[in-house]
Each structure stands twice: as structure tokens, then as C-alpha cells.
Enzyme design. Sequence first.
Site, PDB file in Angstrom:
ATOM      1  N   VAL A 133      28.770  -4.850  71.036  1.00  0.00           N
ATOM      2  CA  VAL A 133      30.050  -5.168  71.662  1.00  0.00           C
ATOM      3  C   VAL A 133      30.552  -3.802  72.122  1.00  0.00           C
ATOM      4  O   VAL A 133      30.987  -2.997  71.312  1.00  0.00           O
ATOM      5  CB  VAL A 133      31.021  -5.850  70.678  1.00  0.00           C
ATOM      6  CG1 VAL A 133      32.390  -6.035  71.321  1.00  0.00           C
ATOM      7  CG2 VAL A 133      30.458  -7.197  70.223  1.00  0.00           C
ATOM      8  N   PRO A 134      30.441  -3.512  73.419  1.00  0.00           N
ATOM      9  CA  PRO A 134      30.509  -2.137  73.920  1.00  0.00           C
ATOM     10  C   PRO A 134      31.903  -1.502  73.923  1.00  0.00           C
ATOM     11  O   PRO A 134      32.477  -1.217  74.973  1.00  0.00           O
ATOM     12  CB  PRO A 134      29.938  -2.256  75.330  1.00  0.00           C
ATOM     13  CG  PRO A 134      30.291  -3.643  75.743  1.00  0.00           C
ATOM     14  CD  PRO A 134      30.176  -4.471  74.487  1.00  0.00           C
ATOM     15  N   CYS A 135      32.404  -1.212  72.743  1.00  0.00           N
ATOM     16  CA  CYS A 135      33.719  -0.572  72.634  1.00  0.00           C
ATOM     17  C   CYS A 135      33.708   0.846  73.184  1.00  0.00           C
ATOM     18  O   CYS A 135      34.765   1.381  73.535  1.00  0.00           O
ATOM     19  CB  CYS A 135      34.213  -0.602  71.196  1.00  0.00           C
ATOM     20  SG  CYS A 135      33.057   0.049  69.992  1.00  0.00           S
ATOM     21  N   HIS A 136      32.522   1.441  73.307  1.00  0.00           N
ATOM     22  CA  HIS A 136      32.436   2.780  73.886  1.00  0.00           C
ATOM     23  C   HIS A 136      32.831   2.775  75.366  1.00  0.00           C
ATOM     24  O   HIS A 136      33.119   3.823  75.931  1.00  0.00           O
ATOM     25  CB  HIS A 136      31.023   3.365  73.713  1.00  0.00           C
ATOM     26  CG  HIS A 136      29.941   2.567  74.348  1.00  0.00           C
ATOM     27  ND1 HIS A 136      29.388   1.447  73.744  1.00  0.00           N
ATOM     28  CD2 HIS A 136      29.304   2.700  75.538  1.00  0.00           C
ATOM     29  CE1 HIS A 136      28.459   0.946  74.534  1.00  0.00           C
ATOM     30  NE2 HIS A 136      28.388   1.685  75.628  1.00  0.00           N
ATOM     31  N   ARG A 137      32.891   1.617  75.988  1.00  0.00           N
ATOM     32  CA  ARG A 137      33.257   1.512  77.405  1.00  0.00           C
ATOM     33  C   ARG A 137      34.766   1.441  77.623  1.00  0.00           C
ATOM     34  O   ARG A 137      35.217   1.370  78.768  1.00  0.00           O
ATOM     35  CB  ARG A 137      32.579   0.292  78.027  1.00  0.00           C
ATOM     36  CG  ARG A 137      31.061   0.401  78.027  1.00  0.00           C
ATOM     37  CD  ARG A 137      30.392  -0.836  78.583  1.00  0.00           C
ATOM     38  NE  ARG A 137      28.951  -0.762  78.381  1.00  0.00           N
ATOM     39  CZ  ARG A 137      28.158  -1.820  78.349  1.00  0.00           C
ATOM     40  NH1 ARG A 137      28.649  -3.047  78.537  1.00  0.00           N
ATOM     41  NH2 ARG A 137      26.861  -1.667  78.149  1.00  0.00           N
TER      42      ARG A 137
END
Length: 182
Positions: free
Chosen positions: A136-140
Site C-alpha cells: 500500500v504505497p504510502c511512500h507516494r
Amino acid sequence: MQYPRDTVQSRIATALGDVRLAASAKGLVGLWFDGQRHQPAQLDAAPAWPTDDAHPVLRAAAQQLQQFLRGERTRFDLPLDLSGGTPFQQAVWQALLAIPHGATTSYGALARQIGRPTAVRAVGAAVGRNPLSVVVPCHRAVGSAGALTGYAGGLPRKKALLALESDPQARAIPFTPLLNFA
């Protein structure tokens, strides 16, 4: 957060440091880098989740994460179990899943996307509590001016993940176990 009673875990080494994976009968419930903020106590404290390196979801998650970090995969194809979060957190995490590979969005845009335009700080808190780093790409999620703000796994990891996604020539994060990503 509440995790299903049937949760099991495994550990793997990655180019960004050691990772703990956790799964329930419904799907992947967690992916945490060692030292990451907001890890569940069940990773180590008694009673710890049992280790099950043969669990099919954990094996698939490990394989897909390694492929992603080598630049061989741009999305994950795994069953996810986000039921441990509040309805608000789940809405934020679902919005994160909609951010395309190689793109970023602001916390404010995420707040608007879930219909809560004044809840920017709460969105930021939910992003920080995301139990499925990278998948779940929270780095984005970035600040309103594109600034790299907080990442529970550490800003060096966030920078490495964003660089991997934005530079097709990079193709992979080199395996450097001596780097400190915390």
C-alpha cells in the site's frame, strides 16, 4: 490496531533492510521494516504471532516485494486484509492503492479524494499507520509542495522507493545491508 487471531508472520532480507510480513486467512495484513514506527507488539512480544514461512500469502508477498525492489514489478497482486484499521484509515489506505506507480500525491489531495478535505492531518496520521509498507504505497504521499515528509520506515527508504519508481534506468535498489535505513 486489531489484527485477526489467525495472523502468522515471517521475516525476509531485502535491499532496504529486513522485513516482517504478516498474513491472516484473508490476506496480507502487514509488511514492516525492522525499526519502523508503529509496528504491532505481536511481532516480538509474547504472545508473538507464530512463524509460518510456508504460508502461501507470505511466500507470494516475499517474492513480489523482491521483484518490486529489483525493478521487475510495478504493482502487487496479493489478497490484502486491511480490516485492522478504522473505517477512516481503510479509506485512506484504499486511496493510496489508487496512486499509480511512479506518481506521487499530496496528503491534501488524499483528503479531498476520500471526501474529507479538512482532515489533512488525520490523513497524514492514517498514512503513517499504514501496516502494509510498499504494497500500500504510502511512500507516494508527499507534502503539499512535493516535499518528502515523514515515512514510518525512514526517509532514506522513501527516497530510495521514489527513485526506483521515477527512474527507469535505476531498475533496482542495490542490496546494501550495511546502509542504515532507520
